[in-house]
Scaffold this motif. Structure first.
Motif, PDB file in Angstrom:
ATOM      1  N   LEU A 247      43.672  47.024  37.594  1.00  0.00           N
ATOM      2  CA  LEU A 247      44.711  46.310  38.336  1.00  0.00           C
ATOM      3  C   LEU A 247      44.072  45.509  39.466  1.00  0.00           C
ATOM      4  N   ALA A 248      44.705  44.397  39.800  1.00  0.00           N
ATOM      5  CA  ALA A 248      44.143  43.501  40.810  1.00  0.00           C
ATOM      6  C   ALA A 248      44.274  44.076  42.215  1.00  0.00           C
ATOM      7  N   GLY A 249      43.329  43.702  43.058  1.00  0.00           N
ATOM      8  CA  GLY A 249      43.484  43.940  44.481  1.00  0.00           C
ATOM      9  C   GLY A 249      44.502  42.944  45.014  1.00  0.00           C
ATOM     10  N   PHE A 327      40.237  40.922  40.749  1.00  0.00           N
ATOM     11  CA  PHE A 327      39.998  42.188  40.067  1.00  0.00           C
ATOM     12  C   PHE A 327      38.740  42.922  40.521  1.00  0.00           C
ATOM     13  N   SER A 328      37.772  42.209  41.057  1.00  0.00           N
ATOM     14  CA  SER A 328      36.577  42.893  41.557  1.00  0.00           C
ATOM     15  C   SER A 328      36.570  42.828  43.076  1.00  0.00           C
ATOM     16  N   LYS A 329      35.940  43.809  43.689  1.00  0.00           N
ATOM     17  CA  LYS A 329      35.872  43.833  45.149  1.00  0.00           C
ATOM     18  C   LYS A 329      35.106  42.628  45.681  1.00  0.00           C
ATOM     19  N   LYS A 330      34.063  42.244  44.962  1.00  0.00           N
ATOM     20  CA  LYS A 330      33.272  41.101  45.382  1.00  0.00           C
ATOM     21  C   LYS A 330      34.109  39.827  45.382  1.00  0.00           C
ATOM     22  N   SER A 331      34.850  39.591  44.301  1.00  0.00           N
ATOM     23  CA  SER A 331      35.689  38.398  44.202  1.00  0.00           C
ATOM     24  C   SER A 331      36.823  38.456  45.219  1.00  0.00           C
ATOM     25  N   PRO A 367      42.967  47.372  47.677  1.00  0.00           N
ATOM     26  CA  PRO A 367      41.789  47.002  46.878  1.00  0.00           C
ATOM     27  C   PRO A 367      42.100  47.011  45.385  1.00  0.00           C
ATOM     28  N   PRO A 368      41.227  46.454  44.555  1.00  0.00           N
ATOM     29  CA  PRO A 368      41.419  46.523  43.105  1.00  0.00           C
ATOM     30  C   PRO A 368      41.407  47.968  42.615  1.00  0.00           C
ATOM     31  N   MET A 399      47.670  41.731  36.860  1.00  0.00           N
ATOM     32  CA  MET A 399      47.652  41.184  38.214  1.00  0.00           C
ATOM     33  C   MET A 399      48.438  42.027  39.220  1.00  0.00           C
ATOM     34  N   GLY A 400      49.201  42.995  38.727  1.00  0.00           N
ATOM     35  CA  GLY A 400      49.886  43.904  39.640  1.00  0.00           C
ATOM     36  C   GLY A 400      48.881  44.764  40.377  1.00  0.00           C
ATOM     37  N   SER A 401      49.321  45.380  41.458  1.00  0.00           N
ATOM     38  CA  SER A 401      48.419  46.226  42.245  1.00  0.00           C
ATOM     39  C   SER A 401      49.085  47.570  42.522  1.00  0.00           C
TER      40      SER A 401
END
Length: 469
Positions: A247-249, A327-331, A367-368, A399-401
């Motif tokens: 799931l997305a951040g 989706f990633s912490k970096k992104s 966060p993701p 895309m939900g969190s």
């Protein structure tokens, strides 16, 4: 001819000597081993291999029996009716984030009746229960319990009794299924090879409950955690998840762009924040469309614009608000920084200043949700045992969190989608719909997965630890 016989005779003699020497060498090894075992009878030998094999077979047999027993208990008509009753009580009396006092009271009453110890209050209205040995390993199961500010439009016997509030995201069902798992595990408490932590969490919808629970120590000593969510994407009896990014951040931003007000007919004497806000909105769309790899899904949406009080007056300031997802912490972190740079840059181009805020109390950054590969695989195997391999799917990314992500930031764990689409009863509407309907036939499945995951995780962890003895 005679020379050939001579050579053959010598070859045979050499072979006989080799055989004798080899036999003496093997006899020496056998005597050495026998002497070693006589001095230390605890040294493992060939018989222990047979014992290990027998133990493994016993473990497999015992594990299969316990899984079958858990499923049997979850499908017991009395347990099913009990879970439905609890869910309906919670549904009739929905409470918003950090207001779940009656919900918490009902959960505590049920735990008291089962003789399960708990800690309360945690994060204001949360409940944390434990059962098992009280010692390591520790595994946690989590359910949320807050409602939404939505007027229920479903006409049924147990419709919300509170105007403007509704359980439109399944949290009433989550809490009921976790209580169901607690009831099952309590009956099997003597077989638990560790401790199960039951987390009844407030304020998931606000994105703050999980974070506050962690701050109050609910993950202390916990080795792994599992959570689930009912969804209409999959029919009842089907579950889905995926390893890694799931799931997305989710983050929100609010930017106040400050200019200089004045008459709209004399713009040269003003510094127009409306123009700066407008160009900022357009430029923010270019981040995803022109700066991000199309295979790295991200979203930036501006959903609110406020500025001005009259048609002919340039205001002193304008405000824009929106959300961003990755989706990633970096992104996710890079997207956040780029949003700030773009808004500040557009404000500067138009001679304005700005204040960009990412830490709203109503919509905190989440966060993701990233599933641990090992725990995901354990959940997948458990799910196959309960619903069958054909009903366990690999979910796409969403895309939900979910604020379950806060737990996954701290300990390994996995999050699962529990399908409950059922056209016959109207269980087809998306979360946060006023027509949201739960298929209660999913309750034994959810309770079973909760319970089998916890029980088998503890058994496997203890077995792995013992293998090092």
């Amino acid at each position: 001819m005679s020379s050939a016989l001579t050579v053959a005779g010598k070859g045979k003699l050499a072979m006989d000597k080799w055989v004798v020497r080899s036999s003496i060498f093997l006899l020496f090894i056998a005597m050495s081993l026998a002497f070693r075992f006589s001095l230390n009878p605890n040294v493992k030998h060939f018989d222990s291999l047979l014992t290990c094999q027998n133990n493994n077979n016993d473990n497999i047999s015992s594990s299969s029996y316990l899984k079958e027993r858990i499923v049997e208990l979850a499908n017991d008509p009395h347990t099913v009716d009990w879970m439905k009753k609890i869910r309906r009580q919670i549904h009739e009396n929905p409470e918003l984030a950090f207001e779940e006092f009656e919900t918490s009271k009902l959960i505590r009453q049920q735990l008291d009746q089962m003789g399960i110890a708990y800690r309360w209050p945690v994060a204001r209205t949360g409940v944390v229960a434990t059962l098992g040995s009280g010692s390591s390993p520790f595994v946690a199961l989590r359910a949320d319990m807050d409602a939404l500010p939505i007027q229920e439009m479903v006409e049924w016997e147990h419709k919300s009794k509170v105007d403007g509030k509704m359980h439109a995201c399944g949290h009433d069902a989550h809490a009921a299924m976790l209580l169901g798992a607690a009831r099952i595990l309590k009956q099997l408490q003597d077989t638990l090879q560790g401790t199960v932590v039951l987390i009844f969490q407030p304020a998931e919808e606000q994105g703050q409950g999980g974070k506050d629970m962690i701050a109050e120590g609910v993950l202390d000593n916990v080795d792994a955690i599992f959570g689930l969510h009912t969804v209409h994407r999959y029919p009842t009896g089907v579950v889905a998840s995926r390893p890694g990014e799931f799931l997305a951040g989710c983050g929100s931003f609010k930017a106040k762009i400050i200019g200089k007000g004045g008459h709209a007919a004399i713009p040269q004497d003003s510094i127009d924040p409306i123009l700066a806000a407008s160009t900022a909105v357009i430029s923010l769309q270019n981040i995803v469309s022109r700066e991000i790899d199309p295979l790295d899904s991200q979203v930036v949406s501006v959903a609110m614009i406020h500025g001005g009080t009259a048609f002919n007056v340039i205001p002193d300031s304008a405000t824009i608000e929106g959300t961003f997802r990755a989706f990633s912490k970096k992104s996710f972190n890079a997207l956040r920084e780029r949003i700030k740079e773009v808004i500040e840059g557009q404000a500067a181009v138009h001679r304005c200043t700005c204040e960009v805020n990412f830490t709203g109390t109503e919509h905190p950054i989440i966060p993701p949700t990233v599933n641990d590969a090992r725990i995901y695989e354990h959940v997948r195997r458990v799910s196959i045992d309960i619903v069958g391999e054909g009903n366990v799917e690999l979910a796409p990314i969403f895309m939900g969190s979910e604020d379950f992500a806060f737990y996954l930031d701290k300990v390994p764990g996995s999050f699962l989608f529990l399908g409950m689409r059922n056209e016959k009863i109207g269980s087809i509407y998306l979360p946060h719909s006023p027509y949201y309907t739960i298929d209660e036939d999913v309750f034994p499945i959810g309770a079973s997965i909760y319970a089998v995951f916890a029980h088998s995780y503890l058994s496997n962890s203890t077995r792995n630890l013992n293998s090092y003895d």
